[in-house]
Scaffold this motif. Structure first.
Motif, PDB file in Angstrom:
ATOM      1  N   GLY A  16     -11.038  12.787 -12.743  1.00 28.09           N
ATOM      2  CA  GLY A  16     -10.251  11.899 -11.883  1.00 28.09           C
ATOM      3  C   GLY A  16     -11.138  10.868 -11.191  1.00 28.09           C
ATOM      4  N   GLN A  19     -12.028   8.254 -13.683  1.00 30.66           N
ATOM      5  CA  GLN A  19     -10.855   7.382 -13.806  1.00 30.66           C
ATOM      6  C   GLN A  19     -10.840   6.375 -12.656  1.00 30.66           C
ATOM      7  OE1 GLN A  19      -7.133   8.709 -12.211  1.00 30.66           O
ATOM      8  NE2 GLN A  19      -5.980   8.007 -13.991  1.00 30.66           N
ATOM      9  N   ALA A  20     -11.105   6.857 -11.435  1.00 30.04           N
ATOM     10  CA  ALA A  20     -11.061   5.976 -10.257  1.00 30.04           C
ATOM     11  C   ALA A  20     -12.101   4.864 -10.384  1.00 30.04           C
ATOM     12  CB  ALA A  20     -11.291   6.791  -8.986  1.00 30.04           C
ATOM     13  N   ARG A  73      -9.996  10.675 -16.943  1.00 29.85           N
ATOM     14  CA  ARG A  73      -8.544  10.629 -17.145  1.00 29.85           C
ATOM     15  C   ARG A  73      -8.209   9.196 -17.578  1.00 29.85           C
ATOM     16  NH1 ARG A  73      -6.465  13.393 -11.436  1.00 29.85           N
ATOM     17  NH2 ARG A  73      -7.767  15.267 -11.623  1.00 29.85           N
ATOM     18  N   VAL A  75      -6.858   5.522 -17.709  1.00 32.34           N
ATOM     19  CA  VAL A  75      -6.522   4.530 -16.679  1.00 32.34           C
ATOM     20  C   VAL A  75      -5.202   3.870 -17.062  1.00 32.34           C
ATOM     21  CG1 VAL A  75      -7.236   2.405 -15.528  1.00 32.34           C
ATOM     22  CG2 VAL A  75      -8.956   4.105 -16.186  1.00 32.34           C
ATOM     23  N   HIS A  87      -0.339   2.103  -9.108  1.00 27.30           N
ATOM     24  CA  HIS A  87      -1.146   3.072  -9.863  1.00 27.30           C
ATOM     25  C   HIS A  87      -2.249   3.665  -8.977  1.00 27.30           C
ATOM     26  CE1 HIS A  87       0.992   2.298 -13.446  1.00 27.30           C
ATOM     27  NE2 HIS A  87       0.369   1.207 -13.829  1.00 27.30           N
ATOM     28  N   ASP A  90      -0.703   6.196  -6.621  1.00 23.57           N
ATOM     29  CA  ASP A  90      -0.431   7.444  -7.339  1.00 23.57           C
ATOM     30  C   ASP A  90      -1.713   8.252  -7.555  1.00 23.57           C
ATOM     31  OD1 ASP A  90       2.246   6.812  -7.515  1.00 23.57           O
ATOM     32  OD2 ASP A  90       2.148   6.085  -9.588  1.00 23.57           O
ATOM     33  N   ALA A  91      -2.777   7.573  -7.964  1.00 25.05           N
ATOM     34  CA  ALA A  91      -4.041   8.267  -8.246  1.00 25.05           C
ATOM     35  C   ALA A  91      -4.630   8.868  -6.970  1.00 25.05           C
ATOM     36  CB  ALA A  91      -5.032   7.302  -8.896  1.00 25.05           C
ATOM     37  N   GLU A  92      -4.552   8.131  -5.857  1.00 26.27           N
ATOM     38  CA  GLU A  92      -5.113   8.635  -4.604  1.00 26.27           C
ATOM     39  C   GLU A  92      -4.277   9.804  -4.068  1.00 26.27           C
ATOM     40  OE1 GLU A  92      -7.975   7.934  -3.606  1.00 26.27           O
ATOM     41  OE2 GLU A  92      -8.472   5.934  -4.319  1.00 26.27           O
ATOM     42  N   GLN A  94      -2.657  11.912  -5.938  1.00 23.76           N
ATOM     43  CA  GLN A  94      -3.042  13.035  -6.794  1.00 23.76           C
ATOM     44  C   GLN A  94      -4.395  13.611  -6.355  1.00 23.76           C
ATOM     45  OE1 GLN A  94      -1.203  14.307  -9.645  1.00 23.76           O
ATOM     46  NE2 GLN A  94      -2.642  15.947  -9.196  1.00 23.76           N
TER      47      GLN A  94
END
Ligand SMILES: [Fe+2]
Ligand SMILES: [Fe+2]
Length: 140
Positions: A16, A19-20, A73, A75, A87, A90-92, A94
């Motif tokens: 993750g 991905q970030a 993960r 992107v 997006h 959502d990622a943060e 998660q």
């Protein structure tokens, strides 16, 4: 909580973070529209912190006897600036959920230092989440 389960969870977190890093680098480069200067800076500014999270996790995984993952993960593709922010949000969200869970697992495993550090990462990700949410608030 077994060592193997903790390592597996930390590796998902590491994926993750990769991905970030990719998401913020890519979005900073690609963002268009009247808000580009601000958003480019906003995205780019997150990269060093996400990279530091990744480095911490990789070190810890290796310390526990695991092999750090090298797979991010995926992107998500974004059509415009607003979708990029959605997006990111959502990622943060998660990440916050994942690190809260991992901190509890680290405590159950008996690694108080790891649990405490993961809680400081929850704090970092919460800051990212809240700043992103403020930019998105009222965005048409
Ligand atoms: Fe992070
Ligand atoms: Fe973050």
């Amino acid at each position: 909580m077994t060592r193997e389960d903790l390592i597996a969870g930390l590796n998902r977190d590491l994926e993750g973070e990769f991905q970030a890093v990719l998401m913020y680098v890519g979005y900073a480069a690609a963002v268009t529209g009247p808000h580009r200067p601000m958003l480019k800076q906003f995205f780019a500014a997150e990269v060093p912190e996400e990279l530091a999270h990744a480095q911490f996790l990789a070190d810890k995984i290796a310390s526990l006897g695991g092999v750090p993952s090298t797979t991010p993960r995926a992107v998500p593709v974004a059509a415009d600036a607003r979708q990029m922010l959605v997006h990111v949000l959502d990622a943060e969200r998660q990440a916050i959920q994942d690190y809260k869970e991992r901190a509890e697992q680290a405590a159950a495993f008996g690694d108080k230092g790891l649990a405490t550090h993961l809680e400081t990462i929850v704090e970092d990700e919460t800051g990212h989440f809240e700043e992103t949410e403020k930019i998105l608030r009222g965005w048409r």
